[in-house]
Write a protein that holds these residues in place. Sequence first.
Motif, PDB file in Angstrom:
ATOM      1  N   LYS A   1      29.998  40.960  88.051  1.00  0.00           N
ATOM      2  CA  LYS A   1      30.462  39.566  88.029  1.00  0.00           C
ATOM      3  C   LYS A   1      30.388  38.997  86.621  1.00  0.00           C
ATOM      4  CE  LYS A   1      27.688  37.998  91.193  1.00  0.00           C
ATOM      5  NZ  LYS A   1      26.958  37.102  92.126  1.00  0.00           N
ATOM      6  N   GLU A   2      29.280  39.235  85.947  1.00  0.00           N
ATOM      7  CA  GLU A   2      29.123  38.704  84.590  1.00  0.00           C
ATOM      8  C   GLU A   2      30.187  39.278  83.666  1.00  0.00           C
ATOM      9  OE1 GLU A   2      25.949  39.825  81.451  1.00  0.00           O
ATOM     10  OE2 GLU A   2      25.136  38.059  82.483  1.00  0.00           O
ATOM     11  N   LEU A   3      30.445  40.575  83.796  1.00  0.00           N
ATOM     12  CA  LEU A   3      31.473  41.212  82.974  1.00  0.00           C
ATOM     13  C   LEU A   3      32.850  40.632  83.265  1.00  0.00           C
ATOM     14  CD1 LEU A   3      32.563  43.338  81.035  1.00  0.00           C
ATOM     15  CD2 LEU A   3      32.413  45.016  82.883  1.00  0.00           C
ATOM     16  N   CYS A   4      33.165  40.449  84.543  1.00  0.00           N
ATOM     17  CA  CYS A   4      34.481  39.918  84.905  1.00  0.00           C
ATOM     18  C   CYS A   4      34.660  38.480  84.442  1.00  0.00           C
ATOM     19  CB  CYS A   4      34.690  40.019  86.416  1.00  0.00           C
ATOM     20  SG  CYS A   4      36.397  39.720  86.919  1.00  0.00           S
TER      21      CYS A   4
ATOM     22  N   GLU B   1      41.055  36.793  93.708  1.00  0.00           N
ATOM     23  CA  GLU B   1      40.050  37.654  94.321  1.00  0.00           C
ATOM     24  C   GLU B   1      38.646  37.095  94.115  1.00  0.00           C
ATOM     25  OE1 GLU B   1      39.098  42.489  94.448  1.00  0.00           O
ATOM     26  OE2 GLU B   1      40.476  41.665  92.952  1.00  0.00           O
ATOM     27  N   LEU B   2      38.384  36.612  92.921  1.00  0.00           N
ATOM     28  CA  LEU B   2      37.067  36.033  92.648  1.00  0.00           C
ATOM     29  C   LEU B   2      36.861  34.731  93.419  1.00  0.00           C
ATOM     30  CD1 LEU B   2      36.529  36.638  88.829  1.00  0.00           C
ATOM     31  CD2 LEU B   2      35.478  37.818  90.744  1.00  0.00           C
ATOM     32  N   ILE B   3      37.925  33.945  93.566  1.00  0.00           N
ATOM     33  CA  ILE B   3      37.819  32.702  94.332  1.00  0.00           C
ATOM     34  C   ILE B   3      37.429  33.008  95.778  1.00  0.00           C
ATOM     35  CG2 ILE B   3      39.140  30.775  95.296  1.00  0.00           C
ATOM     36  CD1 ILE B   3      40.751  30.781  92.642  1.00  0.00           C
ATOM     37  N   VAL B   4      38.051  34.021  96.365  1.00  0.00           N
ATOM     38  CA  VAL B   4      37.730  34.413  97.737  1.00  0.00           C
ATOM     39  C   VAL B   4      36.273  34.865  97.834  1.00  0.00           C
ATOM     40  CG1 VAL B   4      38.219  36.074  99.573  1.00  0.00           C
ATOM     41  CG2 VAL B   4      40.106  35.007  98.334  1.00  0.00           C
ATOM     42  N   LEU B   5      35.820  35.669  96.874  1.00  0.00           N
ATOM     43  CA  LEU B   5      34.446  36.156  96.890  1.00  0.00           C
ATOM     44  C   LEU B   5      33.440  35.017  96.739  1.00  0.00           C
ATOM     45  CD1 LEU B   5      34.765  39.343  94.653  1.00  0.00           C
ATOM     46  CD2 LEU B   5      34.353  39.286  97.114  1.00  0.00           C
ATOM     47  N   SER B   6      33.823  33.960  96.047  1.00  0.00           N
ATOM     48  CA  SER B   6      32.898  32.858  95.792  1.00  0.00           C
ATOM     49  C   SER B   6      32.596  32.032  97.040  1.00  0.00           C
ATOM     50  CB  SER B   6      33.459  31.938  94.695  1.00  0.00           C
ATOM     51  OG  SER B   6      34.540  31.152  95.177  1.00  0.00           O
TER      52      SER B   6
ATOM     53  N   GLY C   1      52.190  33.625  87.217  1.00  0.00           N
ATOM     54  CA  GLY C   1      52.469  34.527  88.325  1.00  0.00           C
ATOM     55  C   GLY C   1      52.265  35.984  87.969  1.00  0.00           C
ATOM     56  N   ASP C   2      51.801  36.245  86.740  1.00  0.00           N
ATOM     57  CA  ASP C   2      51.442  37.614  86.385  1.00  0.00           C
ATOM     58  C   ASP C   2      50.501  38.155  87.463  1.00  0.00           C
ATOM     59  OD1 ASP C   2      50.942  39.796  84.142  1.00  0.00           O
ATOM     60  OD2 ASP C   2      48.986  39.219  84.954  1.00  0.00           O
ATOM     61  N   VAL C   3      50.897  39.242  88.115  1.00  0.00           N
ATOM     62  CA  VAL C   3      50.173  39.708  89.301  1.00  0.00           C
ATOM     63  C   VAL C   3      48.735  40.074  88.985  1.00  0.00           C
ATOM     64  CG1 VAL C   3      50.081  41.499  91.076  1.00  0.00           C
ATOM     65  CG2 VAL C   3      52.266  40.455  90.479  1.00  0.00           C
ATOM     66  N   GLY C   4      48.513  40.810  87.896  1.00  0.00           N
ATOM     67  CA  GLY C   4      47.156  41.223  87.575  1.00  0.00           C
ATOM     68  C   GLY C   4      46.223  40.054  87.359  1.00  0.00           C
ATOM     69  N   TRP C   5      46.636  39.119  86.495  1.00  0.00           N
ATOM     70  CA  TRP C   5      45.805  37.964  86.169  1.00  0.00           C
ATOM     71  C   TRP C   5      45.627  37.053  87.382  1.00  0.00           C
ATOM     72  CZ3 TRP C   5      47.942  33.310  82.944  1.00  0.00           C
ATOM     73  CH2 TRP C   5      46.944  32.358  82.772  1.00  0.00           C
ATOM     74  N   THR C   6      46.725  36.720  88.057  1.00  0.00           N
ATOM     75  CA  THR C   6      46.667  35.791  89.185  1.00  0.00           C
ATOM     76  C   THR C   6      45.802  36.333  90.312  1.00  0.00           C
ATOM     77  OG1 THR C   6      48.895  35.008  88.635  1.00  0.00           O
ATOM     78  CG2 THR C   6      48.052  34.476  90.830  1.00  0.00           C
ATOM     79  N   MET C   7      46.020  37.584  90.670  1.00  0.00           N
ATOM     80  CA  MET C   7      45.277  38.172  91.785  1.00  0.00           C
ATOM     81  C   MET C   7      43.807  38.369  91.448  1.00  0.00           C
ATOM     82  SD  MET C   7      47.270  38.187  94.243  1.00  0.00           S
ATOM     83  CE  MET C   7      48.982  38.303  94.786  1.00  0.00           C
ATOM     84  N   LEU C   8      43.492  38.643  90.187  1.00  0.00           N
ATOM     85  CA  LEU C   8      42.091  38.769  89.791  1.00  0.00           C
ATOM     86  C   LEU C   8      41.368  37.441  89.981  1.00  0.00           C
ATOM     87  CD1 LEU C   8      39.780  40.386  88.546  1.00  0.00           C
ATOM     88  CD2 LEU C   8      40.634  39.725  86.278  1.00  0.00           C
TER      89      LEU C   8
ATOM     90  N   LEU D   1      42.762  43.986  85.487  1.00  0.00           N
ATOM     91  CA  LEU D   1      44.149  43.538  85.638  1.00  0.00           C
ATOM     92  C   LEU D   1      45.002  44.578  86.355  1.00  0.00           C
ATOM     93  CD1 LEU D   1      44.834  41.813  82.191  1.00  0.00           C
ATOM     94  CD2 LEU D   1      44.344  40.723  84.386  1.00  0.00           C
ATOM     95  N   ALA D   2      44.727  45.839  86.111  1.00  0.00           N
ATOM     96  CA  ALA D   2      45.533  46.901  86.719  1.00  0.00           C
ATOM     97  C   ALA D   2      45.136  47.180  88.160  1.00  0.00           C
ATOM     98  CB  ALA D   2      45.411  48.179  85.892  1.00  0.00           C
ATOM     99  N   ASP D   3      43.817  47.199  88.436  1.00  0.00           N
ATOM    100  CA  ASP D   3      43.334  47.653  89.745  1.00  0.00           C
ATOM    101  C   ASP D   3      42.667  46.573  90.595  1.00  0.00           C
ATOM    102  OD1 ASP D   3      44.153  50.192  88.897  1.00  0.00           O
ATOM    103  OD2 ASP D   3      42.186  50.643  88.039  1.00  0.00           O
ATOM    104  N   GLY D   4      42.304  45.443  89.977  1.00  0.00           N
ATOM    105  CA  GLY D   4      41.610  44.402  90.723  1.00  0.00           C
ATOM    106  C   GLY D   4      40.103  44.503  90.577  1.00  0.00           C
ATOM    107  N   TYR D   5      39.418  43.495  91.078  1.00  0.00           N
ATOM    108  CA  TYR D   5      37.961  43.406  90.933  1.00  0.00           C
ATOM    109  C   TYR D   5      37.247  44.436  91.800  1.00  0.00           C
ATOM    110  CZ  TYR D   5      33.248  41.405  90.913  1.00  0.00           C
ATOM    111  OH  TYR D   5      31.893  41.220  90.783  1.00  0.00           O
TER     112      TYR D   5
END
Length: 201
Positions: free
Chosen positions: A57-60, A111-116, A101-108, A26-30
Amino acid sequence: MARLTRSESQARTRAHLVATARDLFLADGYAATSLEKVADEAGYSKGAVYSNFKNKKELCLEVLGLIHATKGQEIAEALGGGDTMEERLEAFQAWAEKTLGDVGWTMLEFELIVLSRHDPELRDALTATLGVAREITVTLLKSFTDSLGVVLPVPAEDAAGSILSLGVGLGIQRAIDPTISARVVTDNLRVLLAVSQPSEL
């Protein structure tokens, strides 16, 4: 104090790793969060991480499951806390303004959606995670309408889908521009309730 069994110790270690990983993701991203960093922050060896999770990935994904469950509990408390429907909707509105819109949660999640895009295994896992989020939303909505003694004009699954879709889309917008109000989600629920019918006892 009784000594922990091996399984209890493993469960505690796993829970600690997930909680630590949640804070770091949440603080730094995936991308910026390595398994080594999770291990160091939690006070374990890297081997302890790999004995619980086969990869990052499994941890996230487990972290996302924990976040979704936590948010579901928060919504349940908001919708179940007031004496009147309006009080409960206002509590939900306060939650939405604070959380969507919580930045940490939303962006995480984003980020995973983009990687998928190039990772079918991750895409399938995220599809399953979204399915669980949808089930949580359906359960919360049914519990809320049952407590009000009303039947929605559409199936609960469709109503929950519309609320979840609004929440996800609005969350992305609010992560960029937090001045956008989250009221549209609550207003959508109000419209559904306004055209609902009393349930038959």
